[in-house]
Design an enzyme around this catalytic site. Structure first.
Site, PDB file in Angstrom:
ATOM      1  N   ASP A 171      -6.660   2.726   6.359  1.00 23.55           N
ATOM      2  CA  ASP A 171      -6.766   3.115   4.955  1.00 23.55           C
ATOM      3  C   ASP A 171      -7.345   4.522   4.933  1.00 23.55           C
ATOM      4  O   ASP A 171      -7.741   5.053   5.969  1.00 23.55           O
ATOM      5  CB  ASP A 171      -7.662   2.142   4.172  1.00 23.55           C
ATOM      6  CG  ASP A 171      -7.211   1.995   2.722  1.00 23.55           C
ATOM      7  OD1 ASP A 171      -7.132   3.019   2.026  1.00 23.55           O
ATOM      8  OD2 ASP A 171      -6.907   0.869   2.304  1.00 23.55           O
ATOM      9  N   HIS A 205      -2.021   4.646   0.703  1.00 23.06           N
ATOM     10  CA  HIS A 205      -3.329   4.421   1.349  1.00 23.06           C
ATOM     11  C   HIS A 205      -3.318   5.054   2.742  1.00 23.06           C
ATOM     12  O   HIS A 205      -3.862   4.477   3.693  1.00 23.06           O
ATOM     13  CB  HIS A 205      -3.646   2.921   1.451  1.00 23.06           C
ATOM     14  CG  HIS A 205      -4.117   2.335   0.149  1.00 23.06           C
ATOM     15  ND1 HIS A 205      -5.425   2.413  -0.264  1.00 23.06           N
ATOM     16  CD2 HIS A 205      -3.457   1.673  -0.827  1.00 23.06           C
ATOM     17  CE1 HIS A 205      -5.550   1.813  -1.446  1.00 23.06           C
ATOM     18  NE2 HIS A 205      -4.367   1.361  -1.812  1.00 23.06           N
ATOM     19  N   GLU A 254      -0.179  -0.127  -4.228  1.00 24.63           N
ATOM     20  CA  GLU A 254      -0.756   0.995  -4.962  1.00 24.63           C
ATOM     21  C   GLU A 254      -0.211   2.367  -4.572  1.00 24.63           C
ATOM     22  O   GLU A 254      -0.952   3.345  -4.537  1.00 24.63           O
ATOM     23  CB  GLU A 254      -2.284   0.991  -4.812  1.00 24.63           C
ATOM     24  CG  GLU A 254      -2.921  -0.265  -5.383  1.00 24.63           C
ATOM     25  CD  GLU A 254      -4.442  -0.255  -5.313  1.00 24.63           C
ATOM     26  OE1 GLU A 254      -5.059  -0.596  -6.333  1.00 24.63           O
ATOM     27  OE2 GLU A 254      -5.013   0.083  -4.261  1.00 24.63           O
TER      28      GLU A 254
END
Ligand code: ZN
Length: 643
Positions: A150, A227, A283
């Site tokens: 991440d 990410h 996301e």
């Protein structure tokens, strides 16, 4: 520790009289029958294991305790392992030398019972991971999902791309919070003041083996397409801008990205033999894809209608690659956008709708809805808990989650593989804090994954889990102190009666889409909000709140007030001021109070404040007007109390 040990021994002894038997086991077995007598043994119980291949499911077991010993019947080593876990709990780890005679028939409800560990936001030691695996095994959990990559740091050695661990695994700040609030830079390994870390392949192989011996599969997650700031800082040519610190999404138009991902995944699959490889997929901003010439060219060449389809193209292509190695992908529910890859398993986190949709399309699903499964929320009254991402998820709320919903098509329910508890670690710096967040809430989800719903009962579960927590603490785990739980806001538990309860509210500014709670009944339903604004009791506004209550007759009024909350992380603020007006006829209003905010907008903790006035007036209509903070953000209000 010594004191804990004493308590533990006392508890085990206390249970020897009435309860230290099969009815204390967690997760609750499918069927338990007490028979006559007690089995007393010396050093270790006498255990005879029979393998009966055709009769039992792989993880199922039959366990029979008679006066002469323990017999276990299974069809596989995992069945035997779980039978021995049950026996271990009944004997309090072998300390308790008497077991009530009984017959246990047990099998899991779901094949997938997972625990997620975020090692990117804060690096965790291998010892920590092994210790959690030990606890998972006690409660018959069988998947550890490792969030290895991440923005906050890449955590696994990849030979072909050494900068992932010599650079992208390190940062100048020890905590995620400081790093996030700063410039979000990375640092070179060995540089003075560089924080972070990564696992060597040897360490990961060791972990995989350690888990395998405990019938747990470790599932690695490599995030894409988003990410991925840390990758794109180390290898900027893989982002649309080709500049470090500019992108968070991979450039899907660039073939080098696929070469990178396939090389990384090959090395990952070489270390992790798991059936599933988690490829993230959550996301993605997809912003740069809209203007990047390479991404635009890709969309043209492949006939893709938009950036969602571009993401879907990437996931499908990666899936083909992973499938070609005999493995399967799991992705977060955003991989539904633009069309699901044909074989993908979906991990549903933004509620359960995505999971249900995927099931309807014939895909396997793992349920991890944030509302029940996100252990990064505070588990008790926020004022006495360590700083967290917000929210409120006590043990009971995790426990009551029922994964099978009425809206799921019956012929698709077999696609529901199971459940997983997730712990995102933005605010969780230390290993012991992470443990504290897992236990006991992960045990609640373990029982949901294993036990049939008709065998579940929250009161019974709490009785079983309390001595278990004593045992875990004795084993060196930092658990939450369930015995001293504060619980929900007191008024939220009881509700509140007052003069305006059940009375009609007119909205001078409309209810908005985000947090409607109980719609136009919210402010007078007597239901008081809890510790979190997402509990469907708080109504949220990105504007002023301006409402009028009709009390139906002219009445004596001595009190008008409402409670607001402030939590600056997600942008929730107190109103800058509240005006309270009253009227006898609904035409002429008299301002009876203007209440100014005195809560600093910089206060970091969760705060509540009543904006109320003590008065002495007669009126039928009460208008309550809260002005939006100069900080903008949300206003949240649960009830307007009139007395
Ligand atoms: Zn691009």
């Amino acid at each position: 520790m010594r004191k804990n040990l004493l308590v533990f021994i006392l508890l085990c002894s206390a249970y020897s009289v009435f309860a230290q038997g099969p009815e204390t086991v967690i997760p609750k077995p499918a069927s338990v029958q007490l028979t006559d007598g007690i089995y007393t043994y010396g050093d270790d119980p006498e255990v005879k294991v029979t393998y009966a291949k055709d009769k039992l499911a792989p993880e199922a077991y039959e366990l029979s305790v008679t006066r002469r010993g323990v017999r276990i019947k299974v069809s596989s080593p995992s069945g035997e392992f779980y039978a021995r876990q049950t026996l271990d709990q009944m004997t309090c780890g072998g300390r308790h030398k008497q077991i009530p005679c009984c017959e246990i028939n047990d099998a899991p409800r779901f094949p997938y019972r997972g625990l997620h560990v975020d090692v990117s936001r804060h690096f965790r030691s291998v010892d920590f991971l092994k210790k959690q695996i030990d606890a998972m095994a006690m409660f018959k959990m069988n998947r550890m999902h490792l969030h290895l990559t991440d923005a906050a740091g890449w955590r696994m050695q990849i030979d072909a791309y050494p900068r992932l661990t010599s650079f992208a695994a390190w940062r100048p700040q020890p905590t995620w919070k400081e790093w996030w609030a700063g410039k979000r830079l990375y640092a070179d390994e060995g540089e003075e003041g560089a924080f972070g870390g990564y696992y060597t392949k040897e360490q990961m192989r060791e972990l995989v083996e350690y888990a395998r011996e405990r019938h747990i599969e470790v599932i690695p997650e490599i995030e894409m397409p988003s990410h991925s700031e840390e990758v794109l800082a180390a290898y900027p040519e893989l982002g649309c801008s080709s500049q470090a610190y500019k992108d968070s999404d991979f450039c899907v138009g660039n073939e080098a990205v696929f070469e990178f991902l396939e090389t990384v995944l090959t090395e990952v699959m070489d270390v992790f033999p798991s059936k599933y490889i988690h490829i993230g997929g959550d996301e993605a901003g997809k912003q740069h894809w809209k203007t990047c010439p390479k991404c635009q060219q890709r969309m043209k060449d492949e006939g893709l209608a938009g950036v969602d389809e571009l993401q879907s193209y990437m996931i499908r292509r990666i899936e083909r690659f992973v499938n070609s190695k005999g493995r399967h992908i799991i992705g977060w529910d955003e991989i539904l956008q633009g069309g699901l890859a044909p074989e993908a398993t979906v991990m549903s986190w933004r509620g359960t709708e995505g999971g249900i949709k995927a099931m309807e399309q014939g895909h396997d699903v793992i349920m991890t809805p944030g509302r029940y499964c996100y252990l990064d929320h505070a588990q008790d009254a926020p004022f006495q808990e360590p700083e967290s991402i917000g929210g409120y998820l006590p043990l009971d709320s995790v426990y009551v989650y029922e994964p099978v919903e009425a809206s799921m098509p019956e012929d698709k329910v077999h696609h529901l593989l199971g459940v997983q508890a997730n712990l995102w670690s933005e605010y969780i710096v230390t290993d012991s804090h992470a443990e504290y967040m897992y236990w006991p809430r992960a045990i609640a989800l373990a029982e949901t994954g294993w036990s049939m719903p008709q065998n579940k009962d929250i009161k019974d579960f709490r009785n079983r889990v309390l001595p278990m927590l004593v045992r875990l603490r004795e084993m060196g785990y930092s658990t939450f102190d369930l015995e001293n739980e504060y619980g929900e806001r007191k008024l939220a538990q009881t509700g509140l009666d007052h003069k305006a309860r059940g009375k009609k509210v007119t909205y001078n500014k409309p209810i908005q889409d985000w947090y409607q709670a109980n719609w136009e009944k919210t402010f007078t339903d007597g239901v008081i909000g809890g510790w979190t604004y997402s509990d469907n009791r708080w109504q949220g506004f990105l504007s002023d709140i301006d409402v009028t209550i009709d009390l139906e007759s002219v009445q004596q009024i001595n009190y008008v007030g409402g409670t607001f909350m402030q939590l600056i992380g997600p942008g929730v603020f107190m109103p800058s001021k509240v005006d309270i007006l009253v009227s006898e006829d609904g035409a002429d209003y008299q301002l009876i109070a203007t209440l100014w905010n005195d809560v600093p907008t910089t206060a970091e903790q969760l705060l509540f404040k009543d904006f109320h006035t003590i008065c002495n007036v007669k009126a039928r209509y009460v208008r309550y007007h809260a002005y939006r903070s100069t900080m903008r953000g949300f206003l949240f209000l649960d009830e307007i109390v009139v007395n």
